[in-house]
Design a protein around this motif. Structure first.
Motif, PDB file in Angstrom:
ATOM      1  N   ALA A  87       9.840  91.242  87.414  1.00 28.96           N
ATOM      2  CA  ALA A  87      10.349  91.544  88.751  1.00 28.96           C
ATOM      3  C   ALA A  87       9.745  92.846  89.254  1.00 28.96           C
ATOM      4  O   ALA A  87       9.414  93.739  88.464  1.00 28.96           O
ATOM      5  N   ARG A 145      22.086  86.926  94.658  1.00 26.19           N
ATOM      6  CA  ARG A 145      21.040  87.934  94.457  1.00 26.19           C
ATOM      7  C   ARG A 145      21.448  89.225  95.169  1.00 26.19           C
ATOM      8  O   ARG A 145      21.995  89.207  96.274  1.00 26.19           O
ATOM      9  N   ASP A 170      15.255  92.554  92.322  1.00 20.84           N
ATOM     10  CA  ASP A 170      14.647  91.237  92.151  1.00 20.84           C
ATOM     11  C   ASP A 170      15.075  90.541  90.864  1.00 20.84           C
ATOM     12  O   ASP A 170      14.719  89.378  90.643  1.00 20.84           O
TER      13      ASP A 170
END
Length: 457
Positions: free
Chosen positions: A132, A77, A137
């Protein structure tokens, strides 16, 4: 002319799942270079592949889990850097996984094939939208595989551009396809993830001018990019076959030294500028991606952004004042490529240490070349795609492969509705070019193959 095709809705038999790597992967923070971490690249590249035969969901998920062991940053991420400037991004390689959505659409591959050449908003149904709060995100890799009524499938992938460029995307997709068809073998190319080879110098040494960039505090005299965001844009598509490419090269007056990209890019840039009716003194730019892996001697399998934007620039007058100055435009493109020495690229990397610097889009046409990446050859075991291209169309220009014709190139770009007809007209290759320059060995045509198909976005 292609007609607008509103796609039916997708049916999702099960909720999307997260596919983690099938084996433990390094838990670490991955540094992103200045080429990765440009605000210009803070989006996901969305690719669409149409296949006449499908591969089972379970097979694709299994091979995806396997390939993510090697391509583990795609299972991580994005986040702001913990150790460096909070404006800088890094990848938290946590093995969380990629998003995989299974869907069905009541349509056939044949029904979708022609209309897929001109994306419209309804095609976005083919990629699962992750809800998101921000760009950070959204997982770096989101995939939707849609089964079709005929037994075919559509594969859509959204890959975060901060993690890789088109070459990296092709490398990943071929690796995934390889493990799908050969599950017990190893990858032929091992990805090299470390971007420290592209670290800036300390102190930064910006030794050369870089017209691709500007600083945010400067207000451009003309801002075409902002204006286009307010317009109703229309997708246009032009296919240049070998005959048309040869005619363009001969019109450049140095056909043996002119590449297909240089000829088609010069013609597209000139047509785009002419259609916009700009003032003669306005400076316009052509920005186009150039792979610098060999120039910087990057390791084999380098998996990051290994390209920079070359910049050709000219006044509108010098670009379009005469129908006989096409060779001048080609030379501008060639010079822009030639200026990208190793010293120039290193200076550009150092320039990007200044976070106020941004890509100058104000009067620029941006071309991204997908036509020489091998994307059209990705095969998951049931044959190559009958179509590949972007999921959507925007103001950037894409040079796309033509399935079945390696020497052809398809130009896709959206332009304001008010200039569509002018742009189409200028993109037509005038047959008088061959008469003026003795192109007697080229078949007479006054059209581009598959020319000027238009569609609202």
């Amino acid at each position: 002319m292609l007609q607008y095709v509103e796609l039916p809705d997708c049916f999702y038999p099960t909720p999307p799942v997260t596919i983690p790597p099938s084996a433990p992967t390094p838990k670490q923070s991955l540094y992103l270079s200045n080429l990765d971490d440009q605000k210009f690249l803070r989006f996901s590249i969305k690719y669409l592949f149409l296949f006449k035969k499908s591969v089972s969901f379970d097979t694709l998920k299994s091979s995806l889990a396997r390939v993510l062991v090697d391509y583990y940053p795609l299972a991580g991420r994005l986040r702001t850097s913990i150790e460096e400037d909070h404006n800088k991004l890094e990848v938290d390689c946590n093995g969380e996984g990629a998003v995989f959505a299974e869907a069905f659409m009541d349509a056939s591959a044949e029904e979708l094939l022609e209309s897929s050449k001109l994306p419209n908003k309804s095609w976005r149904k083919l990629l699962y939208r992750v809800e998101a709060q921000s760009f950070l995100d959204v997982p770096p890799l989101v995939i939707q595989v849609t089964s079709l009524r005929c037994g075919g499938m559509i594969l859509c992938t959204a890959i975060n551009h901060c993690l890789c460029d088109g070459i990296g995307t092709s490398q990943f997709l071929h690796a995934w396809a390889h493990l799908t068809t050969n599950p017990t073998t190893n990858l032929t190319i091992t990805p090299f993830h470390w971007r420290h080879v592209l670290r800036s110098q300390n102190p930064a040494q910006v030794k050369l001018p870089h017209p691709s960039y500007t600083r945010t505090k400067l207000t451009p005299q003309v801002d075409l990019f902002t204006w286009m965001q307010t317009q109703s844009l229309v997708a246009t598509s032009f296919t240049f076959g070998p005959t048309e490419v040869l005619r363009l090269k001969k019109h450049s007056r140095v056909p043996r030294n002119t590449t297909t990209f240089e000829a088609v890019a010069a013609h597209t840039w000139r047509s785009w500028v002419r259609s916009l009716n700009l003032g003669p003194t306005v400076t316009v730019k052509l920005l186009f991606s150039v792979n610098v892996r060999k120039k910087l001697n990057l390791p084999e399998g380098f998996y990051g952004n290994g390209f920079v934007l070359a910049c050709a620039e000219s006044s509108v007058w010098d670009l379009v004042s005469s129908d006989d100055n096409f060779h001048h435009v080609v030379k501008l493109v060639q010079q822009a490529k030639g200026d990208l020495s190793e010293e120039c690229v290193r200076s550009m990397i150092d320039l990007l240490e200044d976070k106020k610097v941004r890509t100058d889009l104000s009067t620029s046409l941006v071309i991204s070349q997908w036509s020489r990446l091998g994307l059209e050859d990705v095969d998951f075991g049931e044959g190559k795609p009958v179509h590949m291209g972007p999921l959507t169309s925007d103001v950037y220009c894409l040079f796309l492969p033509v399935v079945g014709d390696a020497k052809a190139v398809r130009v896709l770009v959206s332009v304001p509705e008010s200039v569509v007809e002018r742009f189409q007209g200028y993109m037509m290759i005038n047959e008088s070019w061959e008469k003026d320059h003795g192109d007697g060995d080229v078949n007479n045509t006054n059209n581009i193959n598959g020319v000027a198909c238009v569609m609202r976005k």
